[in-house]
Enzyme design. Structure first.
Site, PDB file in Angstrom:
ATOM      1  N   HIS A  77      61.438   6.777  22.098  1.00 18.22           N
ATOM      2  CA  HIS A  77      61.315   5.202  22.674  1.00 18.22           C
ATOM      3  C   HIS A  77      62.827   5.136  23.449  1.00 18.22           C
ATOM      4  O   HIS A  77      63.925   5.714  22.550  1.00 18.22           O
ATOM      5  CB  HIS A  77      61.198   4.486  21.836  1.00 18.22           C
ATOM      6  CG  HIS A  77      61.658   2.923  22.419  1.00 18.22           C
ATOM      7  ND1 HIS A  77      60.722   2.183  23.249  1.00 18.22           N
ATOM      8  CD2 HIS A  77      62.746   2.074  22.082  1.00 18.22           C
ATOM      9  CE1 HIS A  77      61.196   1.130  23.497  1.00 18.22           C
ATOM     10  NE2 HIS A  77      62.387   1.101  22.752  1.00 18.22           N
ATOM     11  N   GLY A 101      62.840  33.244  50.993  1.00 14.39           N
ATOM     12  CA  GLY A 101      62.440  32.169  50.075  1.00 14.39           C
ATOM     13  C   GLY A 101      61.556  31.482  50.669  1.00 14.39           C
ATOM     14  O   GLY A 101      60.598  30.552  50.016  1.00 14.39           O
ATOM     15  N   GLY A 102      61.216  31.722  51.909  1.00  8.42           N
ATOM     16  CA  GLY A 102      59.871  30.925  52.464  1.00  8.42           C
ATOM     17  C   GLY A 102      59.973  29.498  52.717  1.00  8.42           C
ATOM     18  O   GLY A 102      60.946  28.976  52.656  1.00  8.42           O
ATOM     19  N   THR A 103      58.917  28.762  52.890  1.00  6.06           N
ATOM     20  CA  THR A 103      58.765  27.142  52.797  1.00  6.06           C
ATOM     21  C   THR A 103      59.376  26.532  51.862  1.00  6.06           C
ATOM     22  O   THR A 103      60.455  25.697  52.186  1.00  6.06           O
ATOM     23  CB  THR A 103      57.288  26.929  53.060  1.00  6.06           C
ATOM     24  OG1 THR A 103      56.722  27.772  53.952  1.00  6.06           O
ATOM     25  CG2 THR A 103      57.061  25.394  53.306  1.00  6.06           C
ATOM     26  N   CYS A 104      59.105  26.731  50.670  1.00 10.71           N
ATOM     27  CA  CYS A 104      59.602  25.908  49.759  1.00 10.71           C
ATOM     28  C   CYS A 104      61.185  25.850  49.623  1.00 10.71           C
ATOM     29  O   CYS A 104      61.848  24.728  49.776  1.00 10.71           O
ATOM     30  CB  CYS A 104      59.285  26.165  48.372  1.00 10.71           C
ATOM     31  SG  CYS A 104      59.866  25.322  47.093  1.00 10.71           S
ATOM     32  N   GLU A 110      60.165  40.555  55.246  1.00 11.93           N
ATOM     33  CA  GLU A 110      60.301  39.014  55.609  1.00 11.93           C
ATOM     34  C   GLU A 110      60.538  39.153  57.305  1.00 11.93           C
ATOM     35  O   GLU A 110      61.499  39.654  57.479  1.00 11.93           O
ATOM     36  CB  GLU A 110      61.436  38.471  54.552  1.00 11.93           C
ATOM     37  CG  GLU A 110      61.727  36.960  54.990  1.00 11.93           C
ATOM     38  CD  GLU A 110      60.580  36.222  55.064  1.00 11.93           C
ATOM     39  OE1 GLU A 110      59.725  35.939  53.928  1.00 11.93           O
ATOM     40  OE2 GLU A 110      60.248  35.507  56.188  1.00 11.93           O
TER      41      GLU A 110
HETATM   42  C1  FAD Z   1      57.768  19.333  53.880  1.00  8.87           C
HETATM   43  C2  FAD Z   1      57.076  20.143  52.667  1.00  8.87           C
HETATM   44  C3  FAD Z   1      57.264  19.763  51.208  1.00  8.87           C
HETATM   45  C4  FAD Z   1      56.745  20.392  50.115  1.00  8.87           C
HETATM   46  N1  FAD Z   1      57.121  20.034  48.882  1.00  8.87           N
HETATM   47  C5  FAD Z   1      56.366  20.674  47.926  1.00  8.87           C
HETATM   48  C6  FAD Z   1      56.824  20.240  46.649  1.00  8.87           C
HETATM   49  O1  FAD Z   1      57.362  19.148  46.362  1.00  8.87           O
HETATM   50  N2  FAD Z   1      56.105  21.108  45.689  1.00  8.87           N
HETATM   51  C7  FAD Z   1      55.536  22.123  45.760  1.00  8.87           C
HETATM   52  O2  FAD Z   1      55.082  22.395  44.667  1.00  8.87           O
HETATM   53  N3  FAD Z   1      55.247  22.496  47.052  1.00  8.87           N
HETATM   54  C8  FAD Z   1      55.634  21.825  48.149  1.00  8.87           C
HETATM   55  N4  FAD Z   1      55.355  22.312  49.269  1.00  8.87           N
HETATM   56  C9  FAD Z   1      54.607  23.339  49.511  1.00  8.87           C
HETATM   57  C10 FAD Z   1      55.199  24.653  49.148  1.00  8.87           C
HETATM   58  O3  FAD Z   1      56.276  24.719  50.091  1.00  8.87           O
HETATM   59  C11 FAD Z   1      54.225  25.830  49.440  1.00  8.87           C
HETATM   60  O4  FAD Z   1      53.336  25.770  48.758  1.00  8.87           O
HETATM   61  C12 FAD Z   1      55.331  27.113  48.764  1.00  8.87           C
HETATM   62  O5  FAD Z   1      56.400  27.384  49.546  1.00  8.87           O
HETATM   63  C13 FAD Z   1      54.347  28.275  48.489  1.00  8.87           C
HETATM   64  O6  FAD Z   1      54.414  29.161  49.661  1.00  8.87           O
HETATM   65  P1  FAD Z   1      54.074  30.610  49.471  1.00  8.87           P
HETATM   66  O7  FAD Z   1      54.493  31.471  48.532  1.00  8.87           O
HETATM   67  O8  FAD Z   1      52.590  30.908  49.789  1.00  8.87           O
HETATM   68  O9  FAD Z   1      54.962  31.230  51.009  1.00  8.87           O
HETATM   69  P2  FAD Z   1      56.086  30.654  51.843  1.00  8.87           P
HETATM   70  O10 FAD Z   1      56.817  30.060  51.015  1.00  8.87           O
HETATM   71  O11 FAD Z   1      55.349  29.791  53.060  1.00  8.87           O
HETATM   72  O12 FAD Z   1      56.388  31.898  52.145  1.00  8.87           O
HETATM   73  C14 FAD Z   1      55.713  32.957  53.306  1.00  8.87           C
HETATM   74  C15 FAD Z   1      56.756  33.802  53.972  1.00  8.87           C
HETATM   75  O13 FAD Z   1      56.179  34.722  54.573  1.00  8.87           O
HETATM   76  C16 FAD Z   1      56.830  35.122  55.724  1.00  8.87           C
HETATM   77  N5  FAD Z   1      56.005  35.825  56.478  1.00  8.87           N
HETATM   78  C17 FAD Z   1      54.911  35.055  57.123  1.00  8.87           C
HETATM   79  N6  FAD Z   1      53.926  36.122  57.955  1.00  8.87           N
HETATM   80  C18 FAD Z   1      54.805  37.231  57.871  1.00  8.87           C
HETATM   81  C19 FAD Z   1      54.776  38.459  58.441  1.00  8.87           C
HETATM   82  N7  FAD Z   1      53.688  38.690  59.143  1.00  8.87           N
HETATM   83  N8  FAD Z   1      55.639  39.428  58.363  1.00  8.87           N
HETATM   84  C20 FAD Z   1      56.511  39.206  57.274  1.00  8.87           C
HETATM   85  N9  FAD Z   1      56.733  38.002  56.785  1.00  8.87           N
HETATM   86  C21 FAD Z   1      55.948  36.974  56.828  1.00  8.87           C
HETATM   87  C22 FAD Z   1      57.361  33.705  56.049  1.00  8.87           C
HETATM   88  O14 FAD Z   1      58.397  33.661  57.230  1.00  8.87           O
HETATM   89  C23 FAD Z   1      57.659  33.174  54.649  1.00  8.87           C
HETATM   90  O15 FAD Z   1      58.979  33.407  54.495  1.00  8.87           O
HETATM   91  C24 FAD Z   1      55.723  21.641  50.453  1.00  8.87           C
HETATM   92  C25 FAD Z   1      55.728  22.075  51.705  1.00  8.87           C
HETATM   93  C26 FAD Z   1      56.177  21.366  52.974  1.00  8.87           C
HETATM   94  C27 FAD Z   1      55.807  21.871  54.158  1.00  8.87           C
END
Ligand code: FAD
Length: 460
Positions: free
Chosen positions: A441, A39-42, A34
C-alpha cells in the site's frame, strides 16, 4: 566465392542479435546481416523513440496541471520540439550503437551491412557477397502500410519512420488510424501543443480491445480536446493552398477535416516481399507473413522466421521471446513452444493500458462459464493520490478451473501492475493465490486482490 557459415541471421531487430549471441557462444560461426539501422524498428522508429516522446508529452501535461498539485509555474508552458527530438535521438542512438558495437565485437560473429536476399535454400546474397549456411534465421520485421487512398499522391504524409525527423510543432495534425500507433502519436502531439484529429474507419477506437476500453480511451482523448472522427467510411485527400484536406464521410460531423500535417498509422506489413523467399521455398500467408510452426520453423527445412515477420507477435517482447524459443530448442534440448506464450502488451497513451490474456469479448465467444471483476481507478487510492483517476481495471476468471483468463488495467501504472496478474497466469495458479497475496500500500496492484474478492458471474 561463397562464404560458409553455420548460421546466417537476416535482420538485427529484437530477435537476431540475441540469437546471434547464443549461437556464437555455442561455437557456431555466425553471419548477421543488416540493411539499415542496427536494432531495427523498436530501437530506431518504434518503442524506444516513441516512449521517450511520450515521456516528454507527459512532462508537458503535468506542467500544465501543476496548479492542481499546488505547484506554481510562472508563465506559459511551451514545448521545444528540437529538444524533444534531441533527447529522443540521444536515447535511441545509444541503444542503436549498443547493438552495433555488441555485434561487431562478438566472437564468432561477422556483420554484413546490406540487403540480404535468398539465392537458394542455403544461400544468401548481400551485394556482391554470397553466404551459405545450413541454418538461416529471418528477423526482417515490418514497415508501415501505405494503402492506395484516393489523393494520397497529392499530399505529403508521415509514417512512424518519418515522424522521427519532426523537430517542429505541426499546427494541426491529422492522424489516420485509431489504433495503438495513431493513439500514441495523437495524444503526444496534442500535449506538445498541436491541434489533433484522429480519423478511424471503424465504429470505435482500437477495435481489438473490448468496447468498454475503447469507450474509456475515447473519453480520455476527448478530455484533452483531441477530435476523434469514427466511421470514416471513405477517406481521401486533397490540397487546399497550404492545407491538407481529408474527406472523411463520417456518420456525424463535417464531411472533411482540414489540417497542416498528416500521419498514416493504418497498420504494418512484413518485410518479406524483397527477400527472394520463393528461391528458398519459404511459404508466406496471404498477407506476406512467413508461415511458422510452434517452434518458429518455416516451411523450408533449416529456415526459421522470428519476430514481426511471422505474424505471431508484433511486439518487442514477443520477438525476443521467439529468439529464446529457437535457442532453447537448438541449443538447450528444451522444447519451448510459441503456444507457451500468453498474449500481453501495453498501449502507451496516458494513462496506459496493460493487457494480458483474453479480452472479455474473447471469453464470451469461447462460451465458457466465467467470472468478472471490475474496479474504476477512482476507487484506487494510489490513483486518487496521484490525481490520475481515469480508467478502470478488470479481470476474467474461469469459473471451473479458477485460473485467470485475461485482464486489462487502463490506468496509471497499468503497464506495470498487469504483470502480477500475468505471472500468476504463467504459473497456472488459481486466482485465489493473488487474491490472498498481501500487496504493498498504496499501489495500483494492491487493488487486484480486492477486485478478485468481488467477482461476479459474467452475464451472457
Ligand atoms: C511506432 C511504433 C511503436 C511501437 N511501440 C512498441 C512498444 O511500445 N512495445 C512493443 O513491444 N512493441 C512496439 N512496437 C513494435 C516493435 O517495434 C516490433 O515488434 C519490434 O521491433 C520487433 O521487431 P522485429 O524483431 O521483428 O524486427 P525489426 O525490429 O523490425 O527489425 C528488422 C530488421 O531487419 C532489417 N531488414 C529487413 N529486411 C532486411 C534484408 N532483406 N536484409 C537485411 N536486413 C533487413 C531491418 O532493417 C531491421 O533493422 C512499436 C512499433 C512501432 C512502429
Amino acid at each position: 566465392m561463397t562464404k560458409p557459415f553455420d548460421a546466417i541471421i537476416i535482420g538485427t531487430g529484437q530477435a537476431g542479435p540475441s540469437l546471434a549471441s547464443r549461437l556464437a557462444a555455442a561455437g557456431m560461426k555466425v553471419a548477421i546481416v543488416e540493411r539499415k539501422l542496427f536494432g531495427g524498428t523498436c530501437v530506431n522508429t518504434g518503442c524506444i523513440p516513441t516512449k521517450t516522446m511520450v515521456a516528454s508529452a507527459y512532462a508537458a501535461h503535468m506542467a500544465r496541471r501543476a496548479a492542481d498539485f499546488g505547484v506554481a509555474i510562472d508563465g506559459a508552458v511551451s514545448v521545444d520540439m528540437r529538444r524533444v527530438k534531441a533527447r529522443k535521438d540521444a536515447i535511441s542512438g545509444q541503444s542503436r550503437t549498443g547493438v552495433e558495437t555488441w555485434l561487431k565485437h562478438m566472437q564468432n560473429c561477422t556483420v554484413y551491412e546490406g540487403h540480404a536476399r535468398f539465392e537458394s535454400p542455403r544461400e544468401v546474397s548481400v551485394g556482391e557477397e554470397r553466404l551459405t549456411a545450413g541454418r538461416i534465421f529471418i528477423n526482417v520485421g515490418g514497415r508501415a502500410v501505405v494503402p492506395p487512398m484516393p489523393g494520397l499522391d497529392q499530399v505529403a504524409y508521415f509514417t512512424n519512420s518519418s515522424m522521427m525527423h519532426i523537430d517542429f510543432l505541426p499546427r494541426h495534425f491529422i492522424i489516420v488510424g485509431g489504433s495503438y500507433i495513431g493513439l500514441e502519436f495523437g495524444q503526444m502531439f496534442r500535449r506538445f501543443g498541436s491541434q489533433v484529429t484522429i480519423i478511424e474507419m471503424g465504429p470505435r477506437l482500437i477495435a481489438r480491445e473490448d468496447e468498454d476500453i475503447s469507450a474509456a480511451i475515447l473519453e480520455i482523448l476527448k478530455g484533452e480536446n483531441i477530435d476523434v472522427r469514427l466511421n470514416a467510411k471513405c477517406i481521401g485527400f486533397s490540397r487546399r493552398g497550404e492545407e491538407i484536406v481529408a474527406q472523411v464521410d463520417c456518420a456525424a460531423g463535417a464531411p472533411e477535416v482540414s489540417g497542416t500535417h498528416l500521419l498514416l498509422a493504418v497498420g504494418r506489413r512484413p518485410n518479406t516481399d524483397d527477400l527472394g523467399l520463393e528461391k528458398a521455398g519459404v511459404a508466406v500467408d496471404q498477407r506476406g507473413y512467413i508461415v511458422v510452426d510452434d517452434q518458429l520453423r518455416s516451411s523450408a527445412p533449416g529456415i526459421w522466421a522470428l519476430g514481426d515477420c511471422n505474424g505471431r507477435g508484433g511486439f518487442t517482447h514477443t520477438s525476443f521471446n521467439d529468439s529464446e524459443i529457437v535457442a532453447a530448442n537448438l541449443l538447450d534440448n528444451d522444447p519451448r513452444r510459441l503456444s507457451d506464450r500468453i498474449p500481453a502488451y501495453a498501449l502507451y497513451i496516458d494513462p496506459p493500458l496493460g493487457r494480458a490474456g483474453m479480452t472479455e469479448t474473447e471469453v464470451r465467444k469461447s462460451g465458457r462459464r466465467a467470472l468478472i471483476g471490475k474496479r474504476p481507478m477512482t476507487r484506487v487510492s494510489r490513483a486518487v493520490e496521484k490525481g490520475e483517476t481515469q480508467g478502470f481495471m478488470k479481470i476474467l476468471v474461469d469459473e471451473k478451473t479458477r485460473e485467470i483468463l485475461g485482464a486489462a488495467i487502463l490506468g496509471t501504472g497499468g503497464d506495470e501492475a498487469i504483470h502480477s496478474i500475468l505471472d500468476v497466469m504463467y504459473a497456472k495458479a488459481p486466482y485465489t493465490v493473488i487474491q490472498r497475496a498481501v500487496h504493498i500500500h498504496p499501489t495500483v496492484s494492491e487493488l487486484i486482490p480486492t477486485m478478485l474478492g468481488e467477482l461476479q458471474p459474467l452475464a451472457g
